[in-house]
Design a protein around this motif. Structure first.
Motif, PDB file in Angstrom:
ATOM      1  N   GLU A  14       0.639  -1.023  -0.612  1.00 22.88           N
ATOM      2  CA  GLU A  14      -0.042   0.104   0.003  1.00 22.88           C
ATOM      3  C   GLU A  14       1.191   1.348  -0.273  1.00 22.88           C
ATOM      4  O   GLU A  14       0.685   2.454  -0.463  1.00 22.88           O
ATOM      5  CB  GLU A  14      -1.019  -0.067   1.386  1.00 22.88           C
ATOM      6  CG  GLU A  14      -2.145   0.906   1.071  1.00 22.88           C
ATOM      7  CD  GLU A  14      -2.778   0.678  -0.289  1.00 22.88           C
ATOM      8  OE1 GLU A  14      -3.373   2.023  -0.605  1.00 22.88           O
ATOM      9  OE2 GLU A  14      -3.395   0.159  -0.885  1.00 22.88           O
ATOM     10  N   ILE A  15       1.779   1.041   0.599  1.00 31.60           N
ATOM     11  CA  ILE A  15       2.718   2.232   0.801  1.00 31.60           C
ATOM     12  C   ILE A  15       3.278   1.936  -0.876  1.00 31.60           C
ATOM     13  O   ILE A  15       3.563   3.961  -1.601  1.00 31.60           O
ATOM     14  CB  ILE A  15       4.105   1.970   2.030  1.00 31.60           C
ATOM     15  CG1 ILE A  15       3.447   2.019   3.700  1.00 31.60           C
ATOM     16  CG2 ILE A  15       5.291   3.289   1.707  1.00 31.60           C
ATOM     17  CD1 ILE A  15       2.829   3.473   3.638  1.00 31.60           C
ATOM     18  N   LYS A  17       2.143   2.077  -3.064  1.00 29.49           N
ATOM     19  CA  LYS A  17       1.214   2.167  -4.850  1.00 29.49           C
ATOM     20  C   LYS A  17       0.839   3.551  -4.320  1.00 29.49           C
ATOM     21  O   LYS A  17       0.904   4.513  -5.081  1.00 29.49           O
ATOM     22  CB  LYS A  17      -0.243   1.571  -4.347  1.00 29.49           C
ATOM     23  CG  LYS A  17      -1.405   2.242  -4.960  1.00 29.49           C
ATOM     24  CD  LYS A  17      -2.549   0.985  -4.755  1.00 29.49           C
ATOM     25  CE  LYS A  17      -3.854   1.423  -4.969  1.00 29.49           C
ATOM     26  NZ  LYS A  17      -5.182   0.803  -4.781  1.00 29.49           N
ATOM     27  N   GLN A  18       0.782   4.431  -3.056  1.00 30.32           N
ATOM     28  CA  GLN A  18       1.118   5.559  -2.361  1.00 30.32           C
ATOM     29  C   GLN A  18       1.709   6.831  -2.968  1.00 30.32           C
ATOM     30  O   GLN A  18       1.872   7.842  -3.971  1.00 30.32           O
ATOM     31  CB  GLN A  18       0.330   5.482  -1.262  1.00 30.32           C
ATOM     32  CG  GLN A  18      -1.051   5.253  -0.583  1.00 30.32           C
ATOM     33  CD  GLN A  18      -1.072   5.414   0.677  1.00 30.32           C
ATOM     34  OE1 GLN A  18      -0.685   5.720   1.417  1.00 30.32           O
ATOM     35  NE2 GLN A  18      -1.951   4.644   1.462  1.00 30.32           N
ATOM     36  N   MET A  21       2.187   6.814  -7.049  1.00 26.18           N
ATOM     37  CA  MET A  21       0.862   7.889  -7.093  1.00 26.18           C
ATOM     38  C   MET A  21       1.496   8.479  -7.462  1.00 26.18           C
ATOM     39  O   MET A  21       1.560   9.913  -7.747  1.00 26.18           O
ATOM     40  CB  MET A  21      -0.707   7.724  -6.414  1.00 26.18           C
ATOM     41  CG  MET A  21      -1.239   6.619  -6.364  1.00 26.18           C
ATOM     42  SD  MET A  21      -2.607   5.460  -5.739  1.00 26.18           S
ATOM     43  CE  MET A  21      -3.294   7.429  -5.106  1.00 26.18           C
ATOM     44  N   VAL A  22       2.259   9.186  -6.080  1.00 27.93           N
ATOM     45  CA  VAL A  22       2.196  10.798  -5.925  1.00 27.93           C
ATOM     46  C   VAL A  22       3.773  11.058  -7.029  1.00 27.93           C
ATOM     47  O   VAL A  22       3.619  12.155  -7.230  1.00 27.93           O
ATOM     48  CB  VAL A  22       3.233  10.888  -4.636  1.00 27.93           C
ATOM     49  CG1 VAL A  22       3.945  12.075  -4.245  1.00 27.93           C
ATOM     50  CG2 VAL A  22       2.334  10.854  -3.094  1.00 27.93           C
ATOM     51  N   TYR A  99      -7.409  10.437  -4.160  1.00 26.04           N
ATOM     52  CA  TYR A  99      -6.630   9.102  -3.969  1.00 26.04           C
ATOM     53  C   TYR A  99      -7.063   8.085  -4.376  1.00 26.04           C
ATOM     54  O   TYR A  99      -6.138   7.289  -5.129  1.00 26.04           O
ATOM     55  CB  TYR A  99      -6.838   9.069  -2.541  1.00 26.04           C
ATOM     56  CG  TYR A  99      -5.764   9.647  -1.682  1.00 26.04           C
ATOM     57  CD1 TYR A  99      -4.084   9.046  -1.965  1.00 26.04           C
ATOM     58  CD2 TYR A  99      -6.076   9.769  -0.686  1.00 26.04           C
ATOM     59  CE1 TYR A  99      -3.426  10.483  -0.755  1.00 26.04           C
ATOM     60  CE2 TYR A  99      -5.244  11.036   0.457  1.00 26.04           C
ATOM     61  CZ  TYR A  99      -4.148  11.073   0.391  1.00 26.04           C
ATOM     62  OH  TYR A  99      -3.251  11.944   0.430  1.00 26.04           O
ATOM     63  N   ASP A 100      -8.396   8.376  -5.763  1.00 26.55           N
ATOM     64  CA  ASP A 100      -8.692   7.149  -6.322  1.00 26.55           C
ATOM     65  C   ASP A 100      -8.459   8.056  -7.521  1.00 26.55           C
ATOM     66  O   ASP A 100      -8.848   7.235  -8.470  1.00 26.55           O
ATOM     67  CB  ASP A 100     -10.209   7.425  -5.888  1.00 26.55           C
ATOM     68  CG  ASP A 100     -10.524   6.286  -4.664  1.00 26.55           C
ATOM     69  OD1 ASP A 100     -10.287   5.875  -3.440  1.00 26.55           O
ATOM     70  OD2 ASP A 100     -11.848   6.064  -4.276  1.00 26.55           O
TER      71      ASP A 100
END
Length: 101
Positions: A14-15, A17-18, A21-22, A99-100
């Protein structure tokens, strides 16, 4: 072209993935971000940011005296009275927007 070396790291999915995205919003690949980080480690002769334990411990109901609990409730009521609150629904909507994608 400069020679390169591989770096393998285990990170929480999850980290990762986030972070992707950034970094995508910044136009930077994960590889380039890691390279930037490592260059800063060398330049700063250490981590390029402070690493410390926060002094703000989360409140635990069972650890509070009756007086401390009442003080916290009063703080919350004061926040309500002055409008320093945000609804859970508006927070959830903002998170979905940001975030989506």
């Amino acid at each position: 072209m400069a020679k390169t070396s591989n770096v393998f790291a285990r990170v929480e999915p999850e980290i990762k993935k986030q972070a992707e995205m950034v970094l995508d919003k910044l136009g930077i690949s994960m590889s380039n971000a890691i390279n930037i980080f490592l260059r800063q480690v060398v330049q700063q002769n250490g981590l390029p940011f402070d690493v410390k334990v926060s002094g703000n411990k989360p409140l635990v109901y069972g650890d509070l005296t009756t007086e401390q609990f009442n003080e916290e409730i009063e703080k919350g009521l004061a926040d309500l009275a002055t409008g320093r609150v945000v609804s859970a629904q508006s927070v959830a909507e903002r998170m979905r927007r940001e975030y989506d994608g």
